[in-house]
Design a protein around this motif. Structure first.
Motif, PDB file in Angstrom:
ATOM      1  N   LEU A   1       0.829  -1.214   0.000  1.00  0.00           N
ATOM      2  CA  LEU A   1       0.000   0.000   0.000  1.00  0.00           C
ATOM      3  C   LEU A   1       0.864   1.265   0.000  1.00  0.00           C
ATOM      4  CD1 LEU A   1      -2.805  -0.993   2.541  1.00  0.00           C
ATOM      5  CD2 LEU A   1      -2.937  -0.935   0.055  1.00  0.00           C
ATOM      6  N   ALA A   2       2.011   1.208   0.684  1.00  0.00           N
ATOM      7  CA  ALA A   2       2.868   2.391   0.765  1.00  0.00           C
ATOM      8  C   ALA A   2       3.527   2.709  -0.579  1.00  0.00           C
ATOM      9  CB  ALA A   2       3.932   2.200   1.838  1.00  0.00           C
ATOM     10  N   PHE A   3       3.872   1.652  -1.332  1.00  0.00           N
ATOM     11  CA  PHE A   3       4.622   1.869  -2.574  1.00  0.00           C
ATOM     12  C   PHE A   3       3.763   1.761  -3.832  1.00  0.00           C
ATOM     13  CE2 PHE A   3       8.037   0.987   0.395  1.00  0.00           C
ATOM     14  CZ  PHE A   3       8.976   1.941   0.029  1.00  0.00           C
ATOM     15  N   MET A   4       2.470   1.575  -3.633  1.00  0.00           N
ATOM     16  CA  MET A   4       1.580   1.331  -4.760  1.00  0.00           C
ATOM     17  C   MET A   4       1.441   2.548  -5.671  1.00  0.00           C
ATOM     18  SD  MET A   4      -2.059  -0.364  -4.220  1.00  0.00           S
ATOM     19  CE  MET A   4      -3.139   1.006  -4.069  1.00  0.00           C
ATOM     20  N   PHE A   5       1.493   3.738  -5.067  1.00  0.00           N
ATOM     21  CA  PHE A   5       1.329   4.957  -5.855  1.00  0.00           C
ATOM     22  C   PHE A   5       2.670   5.658  -5.989  1.00  0.00           C
ATOM     23  CE2 PHE A   5      -2.590   4.198  -3.527  1.00  0.00           C
ATOM     24  CZ  PHE A   5      -3.474   4.085  -4.582  1.00  0.00           C
ATOM     25  N   GLU A   6       2.940   6.150  -7.195  1.00  0.00           N
ATOM     26  CA  GLU A   6       4.145   6.905  -7.470  1.00  0.00           C
ATOM     27  C   GLU A   6       4.134   8.169  -6.600  1.00  0.00           C
ATOM     28  OE1 GLU A   6       6.100   5.413  -9.780  1.00  0.00           O
ATOM     29  OE2 GLU A   6       7.579   6.961  -9.279  1.00  0.00           O
ATOM     30  N   SER A   7       5.087   8.286  -5.658  1.00  0.00           N
ATOM     31  CA  SER A   7       5.117   9.480  -4.800  1.00  0.00           C
ATOM     32  C   SER A   7       6.544   9.974  -4.662  1.00  0.00           C
ATOM     33  CB  SER A   7       4.607   9.165  -3.389  1.00  0.00           C
ATOM     34  OG  SER A   7       3.549   8.251  -3.418  1.00  0.00           O
ATOM     35  N   PRO A   8       6.746  11.279  -4.518  1.00  0.00           N
ATOM     36  CA  PRO A   8       8.103  11.794  -4.306  1.00  0.00           C
ATOM     37  C   PRO A   8       8.645  11.512  -2.901  1.00  0.00           C
ATOM     38  CG  PRO A   8       6.528  13.599  -4.475  1.00  0.00           C
ATOM     39  CD  PRO A   8       5.772  12.352  -4.746  1.00  0.00           C
ATOM     40  N   ASN A   9       7.757  11.215  -1.939  1.00  0.00           N
ATOM     41  CA  ASN A   9       8.213  10.956  -0.574  1.00  0.00           C
ATOM     42  C   ASN A   9       7.663   9.629  -0.061  1.00  0.00           C
ATOM     43  OD1 ASN A   9       9.278  13.842   0.057  1.00  0.00           O
ATOM     44  ND2 ASN A   9       7.206  14.140  -0.735  1.00  0.00           N
ATOM     45  N   TYR A  10       8.513   8.848   0.575  1.00  0.00           N
ATOM     46  CA  TYR A  10       8.037   7.633   1.236  1.00  0.00           C
ATOM     47  C   TYR A  10       8.376   7.717   2.714  1.00  0.00           C
ATOM     48  CZ  TYR A  10       7.175   5.836  -3.377  1.00  0.00           C
ATOM     49  OH  TYR A  10       6.687   5.677  -4.644  1.00  0.00           O
ATOM     50  N   ILE A  11       7.396   7.471   3.553  1.00  0.00           N
ATOM     51  CA  ILE A  11       7.579   7.588   4.995  1.00  0.00           C
ATOM     52  C   ILE A  11       7.178   6.263   5.627  1.00  0.00           C
ATOM     53  CG2 ILE A  11       6.846   8.825   7.057  1.00  0.00           C
ATOM     54  CD1 ILE A  11       6.465  11.269   5.372  1.00  0.00           C
ATOM     55  N   LEU A  12       8.154   5.595   6.248  1.00  0.00           N
ATOM     56  CA  LEU A  12       7.948   4.209   6.640  1.00  0.00           C
ATOM     57  C   LEU A  12       8.270   4.040   8.127  1.00  0.00           C
ATOM     58  CD1 LEU A  12      10.090   2.973   3.627  1.00  0.00           C
ATOM     59  CD2 LEU A  12       7.612   3.265   3.590  1.00  0.00           C
TER      60      LEU A  12
END
Ligand SMILES: Nc1ncnc2c1ncn2[C@@H]1O[C@H](COP(=O)(O)OP(=O)(O)O)[C@@H](O)[C@H]1O
Ligand SMILES: [Mg+2]
Lengths: 235, 268
Positions: free
Chosen positions: A139-150
């Motif tokens: 779910l976190a990586f499913m959408f192309e985003s400039p920021n990932y917060i894990l």
């Protein structure tokens, strides 16, 4: 790119963040370390707008997040405790989130990568802890985003999934994404983190590279440096 | 950023309703009203008497069910809310969507459960259609009002038991305690003119307001009661109904407004 300026947060009399200044750079993996209860999750939730800061400001890709909500489509977020509507099937959950975000997602390659094909038709309440965490990653990586917060992304992962997860992080870093993660796994930090932030009692105790942390707080291994900080031998 | 984005609110509303159609409580509530109303109409030979009996049930039961389901649903759908909070959605859209989702789902159960039997017994041919319609509207008001009140309590209290307890107390207060205190003050201050006091006291209790709204229309002086009579005396039927109606709208808007304000400030 996330710029945090003098972020403060208290819960009642409990001062959790006492003025945090932090830059989370693009194309870099930033790891937040700190003992339990040091405010790592509170910091992350402040960026997400789930916790409302008492003071200070947060800027994402050049715009303040205060009273804003659209900026959240620039974030892929993995919560520490995955809370799902338990009766939904995994694929129903994915479809729902895509519908709400009004975007197509790249769930298929991720499901392939993390061996989630069979889990798709199961209700979330039937999933094992590790599988839930893999869904959480998807779910976190499913959408192309400039920021990932894990927030503690590797909890419960099997070794193969852990390897895949690291590959995923490195690939996204090469794509120029800003990646922020918290973890207690020292080897993960040594392998992946470019910037290390050490939170202690509401302040940033250390900020720099893994090498700098090691040379400043002794110990040939990172875990010894961390142990030195936590046992107070740095004073 | 104060503009309203109904599109995302309707998405949340859609998924809340979808979630609630899977709940057996929704069907239980519908079936209760269906069976009860059919039974009532079958055993009473006078539709207007059936409407009075219905009123007495609706004034107590709709607020109670909205209160209980409000707390149950609010605490039960916390995970869903936390998932949504991390998505690009306004907080007000998320929580308005949830509120409308539950209110509408309860309203639907109630509408179908009471409406089908009355239509089956051809209410439209009895001359009581308007009275029934007003009763229905009062029941919908109470559903929306008490759902709002229990959401307001639930967002304030992290502790489920506390939230339930306070919500149920609010119901008990308006359904029973309020009238007791009211009657007591009327008895104690018997020798004073209390009409205006009674009028104002009624405005502050949504259940009394709903009763007055129906009674003004039914216009049965024997059943109107003291407050109904006061409304009639001071405002007449027409204005009395408008005042009751307006006050009920305020009883929906204010708690929901405060609920949304709390939702915007809360840490999750
Ligand atoms: N919603 C909340 N209400 C009250 N206290 C909270 C809340 N969230 C976190 N805290 C408190 O803030 C402190 C930091 O918690 P957290 O940010 O979860 O730490 P970490 O993630 O570093 O383990 C803890 O003392 C915790 O009890
Ligand atoms: Mg944490």
């Amino acid at each position: 790119m996330i710029i945090i300026d003098n972020l403060q947060k208290s819960f009642g009399r409990n001062e959790v963040l006492k003025g945090i200044n932090l830059n989370i750079r693009d194309g870099v993996i930033t790891a937040i370390l700190g003992p339990n209860g040091s405010g790592k999750t509170t910091l992350i939730k402040s960026i997400l707008g789930m916790v409302i800061p008492g003071d200070g400001s947060i800027e994402m890709n050049g715009k303040g997040i205060h009273n804003n909500w659209k900026y959240r489509n620039q974030i892929g977020y993995l919560p520490q405790i995955a809370r799902f509507p338990e009766n939904l099937k995994v694929k129903e959950l994915i479809r729902m989130i895509k519908d709400i975000r009004r975007t197509e997602g790249k769930e298929d390659p991720l499901a392939e990568m993390f061996d989630l094909k069979q889990a798709m038709d199961k209700p979330l309440r039937h999933l094992s802890g590790g599988t839930r965490q893999k869904v959480n990653i998807l779910l976190a990586f499913m959408f192309e985003s400039p920021n990932y917060i894990l927030d503690e992304p590797t909890a419960g992962l099997d070794p193969l999934s852990l390897i895949r997860f690291k590959e995923l992080l490195i690939a996204e870093k090469k794509n120029g994404k800003a990646i922020l993660l918290t973890t207690h796994i020292v080897s993960l930090v040594e392998e992946l983190a470019d910037d290390v932030i050490f939170l202690l009692e509401g302040n940033i105790f250390f900020s720099g590279s893994v090498e700098e942390l090691k040379s400043k707080y002794g110990g040939l291994k990172l875990e010894h440096s961390i142990a030195n900080i936590l046992s107070g031998q740095h004073v | 950023m104060r503009t309203f984005y109904p599109a995302s609110m309707f998405k949340i509303l859609k998924y809340s309703l979808f979630d609630l159609t899977r709940s057996r409580w929704t069907y239980g509530y519908f079936l209760f009203y269906l069976i009860f109303t059919f039974g009532l109409l079958y055993f009473s030979n006078d539709v207007s008497k059936a409407i009075i009996s219905m009123m007495n049930i609706i004034l107590i039961l709709n607020p109670l069910i909205a209160t209980l389901f409000g707390a149950l649903y609010f605490y039960g759908s916390k995970e869903f809310a936390e998932l949504l909070l991390a998505l690009p959605l306004k907080r007000s859209s998320i929580f308005m969507g949830k509120y409308l989702g539950l209110s509408l789902s309860l309203s639907l159960s109630y509408l179908l459960g009471t409406g089908i039997p009355f239509l089956f017994y051809e209410i439209q041919a009895t001359g009581q259609a308007w009275n029934f319609l007003l009763l229905t509207v009062a029941g919908l008001f109470l559903t929306f009002i008490f759902t709002g009140l229990s959401f307001l309590v639930s967002i304030r209290f992290e502790n489920t038991i506390k939230g339930f307890g306070i919500s149920i107390f609010i119901w008990l207060f308006f359904a029973i305690i309020y009238d007791g205190i009211f009657l007591l003050t009327l008895l104690i201050f018997e020798q004073y003119p209390l009409d205006k006091y009674a009028l104002i006291m009624t405005l502050f209790n949504p259940i009394d307001l709903s009763r007055v709204l129906i009674m003004l229309k039914l216009d049965i002086s024997a059943l109107m009661g003291y407050t109904g009579a006061v409304f009639n005396k001071f405002l007449g039927t027409g204005l009395g109904m408008i005042v009751a109606f307006g006050s009920l709208v305020i009883w929906i808007v204010v708690p929901v407004f405060v609920f949304i304000r709390f939702a915007k400030k809360k840490d999750f």
